[in-house]
Design an enzyme around this catalytic site. Structure first.
Site, PDB file in Angstrom:
ATOM      1  N   HIS A 129       0.821  -1.219   0.000  1.00 43.92           N
ATOM      2  CA  HIS A 129       0.000   0.000   0.000  1.00 43.92           C
ATOM      3  C   HIS A 129       0.858   1.274   0.000  1.00 43.92           C
ATOM      4  CE1 HIS A 129      -3.500  -2.441   0.459  1.00 43.92           C
ATOM      5  NE2 HIS A 129      -3.119  -2.908   1.626  1.00 43.92           N
ATOM      6  N   ASP A 166      -2.484 -11.033  -1.950  1.00 44.02           N
ATOM      7  CA  ASP A 166      -3.062 -10.480  -0.719  1.00 44.02           C
ATOM      8  C   ASP A 166      -4.513 -10.095  -1.003  1.00 44.02           C
ATOM      9  OD1 ASP A 166      -1.725  -8.983   1.971  1.00 44.02           O
ATOM     10  OD2 ASP A 166      -3.583  -8.047   1.246  1.00 44.02           O
ATOM     11  N   HIS A 168      -6.132  -7.570  -0.141  1.00 37.59           N
ATOM     12  CA  HIS A 168      -6.292  -6.149  -0.459  1.00 37.59           C
ATOM     13  C   HIS A 168      -5.551  -5.817  -1.754  1.00 37.59           C
ATOM     14  CE1 HIS A 168      -6.604  -6.456   3.998  1.00 37.59           C
ATOM     15  NE2 HIS A 168      -7.651  -5.676   3.776  1.00 37.59           N
ATOM     16  N   ASP A 255      -4.661 -12.936   4.132  1.00 39.20           N
ATOM     17  CA  ASP A 255      -5.874 -12.319   4.682  1.00 39.20           C
ATOM     18  C   ASP A 255      -7.096 -12.642   3.816  1.00 39.20           C
ATOM     19  OD1 ASP A 255      -4.607 -10.743   2.791  1.00 39.20           O
ATOM     20  OD2 ASP A 255      -4.489  -8.953   4.052  1.00 39.20           O
TER      21      ASP A 255
HETATM   22 ZN   LIG Z   1      -3.887  -7.319   3.024  1.00 36.09          ZN
END
Ligand SMILES: [Zn+2]
Length: 351
Positions: A129, A166, A168, A255
């Site tokens: 991120h 991941d 996200h 996740d």
């Molecule tokens: Zn994540």
């Protein structure tokens, strides 16, 4: 006499201070994960397949190959006083050095791939991120990009493949490489309309001559392992073989597991084994260099077991953990997204 000595070709980096990457006991990112991961790998007798190396902190010059000087300065200042990088990301005192150590871990693991190792793992890597001049989502420096730039300089590589699984979307990595066709950034994630950071739509494919080199598969909440593996199979191997990377960087966040408190996909332990196994095979067929950055995972028990299965997949150890499969909430919805992505990529890749 026949020698039974087989040189180890797998590396892992680890430093006690990895466990200081701790954003507080009331925060989903609690710092004991690297230690617990290593302990579980040892208990399950798979750590002995990996040679352990102690990384050093990334130099400021390394950070500056990706990040703006004013951003690095901002993190340094926050690190002295303590504070907040963003609403979801506290910046505890000393975080500058700890984040540099995490980044140095990925650089060190990346270098091992040019010293005779075919797989190298950083258990504290994958901070996708972090963008050039801003960040959130528990990330400070984008170790994926810093490692790519380090290897680009040192090893003169020209084709990097990121497989970011991941849950996200890796918005920071995407921002950094949206115009760069030397980095093929392939991300599977939960649909941004239902999860942080909100980006990663099928339509985002890279700009100008880098069109086709950003690939996003946003999956609906409730996607289970069966559909996920089907999507992987249809997209990742053909693109990897066509791109023919010189290195694969696998952000293997777990996740996406059904027990993770932050997201809504329904992968199970065995899904991670199959994904890691297939990525290791793809690396054998192409780059022969696989950098694994363990990424997110916020259920402390499930994530350690999921990471263990990733290690089993990487080395092809069939003694992985299994649990009951969770049926997909809507397999047809996943099929629709896959075919939508395929048609949007048809100009660039043969799928
Ligand atoms: Zn994540």
């Amino acid at each position: 006499m026949i020698s039974l000595f087989v040189p180890m070709k797998h590396a892992i980096v680890y430093h006690e201070d990895f466990n200081k990457y701790d954003l507080g006991t009331d925060h989903p990112l609690i710092g004991d994960k690297p230690k617990n991961t290593m302990a579980f790998l040892k208990e399950k007798s798979i750590l002995s397949d990996f040679q352990v190396f102690t990384p050093k902190k990334a130099e400021e010059a390394d950070l500056l190959t990706v990040h703006d000087p004013s951003y690095v300065e901002h993190i340094k200042n926050l690190s002295e006083t303590g504070g907040w990088l963003s609403e979801d990301t506290p910046a505890p005192k000393g975080i500058y050095d700890i984040a540099r150590l995490a980044t140095g871990g990925s650089i060190c693991a990346g270098e091992k791939l040019f010293e005779g190792f075919d797989i190298a793992v950083n258990p504290l890597g994958g901070f996708h991120h972090a963008s050039k001049g801003h960040s959130s989502g528990f990330c400070f420096f984008n170790d994926i990009a810093v490692t790519i730039e380090h290897l680009r300089q040192k090893q003169k590589l020209k084709r990097f493949l990121i497989i970011d699984l991941d849950v996200h979307h890796g918005n920071g990595t995407q921002d950094i490489y949206i115009d760069d066709k030397t980095v093929l950034n392939l991300s599977f994630h939960q649909d941004g309309r239902t999860l942080y950071p909100g980006t990663g739509s099928i339509e985002t494919i890279g700009r100008e001559d880098a069109a086709g080199y950003t690939i996003n598969l946003p999956l609906p909440p409730g996607t289970g392992g069966r559909s996920y593996l089907q999507a992987f199979q249809e997209i990742v191997p053909p693109i990897t073989k066509q791109f023919d990377p010189e290195i694969i960087l696998y952000q293997s966040g777990v996740d996406s597991h059904h027990a993770d408190p932050l997201a809504d996909l329904n992968l199970t332990y065995q899904t991670y084994y199959h994904l890691a196994y297939q990525i290791a095979q793809l690396s054998k067929e192409t780059s022969k260099k696989l950098l694994v950055l363990l990424g997110g995972g916020y259920n402390s028990t499930a994530c350690i077991k999921s990471y263990y299965n990733i290690f089993c997949g990487l080395v092809g150890k069939p003694e992985y953990l299994e649990e009951e499969d969770i049926p997909d909430a809507d397999p047809e919805a996943v099929k629709t997204v896959i075919s939508h992505l395929k048609s949007s990529l048809s100009e660039y890749w043969n799928l």
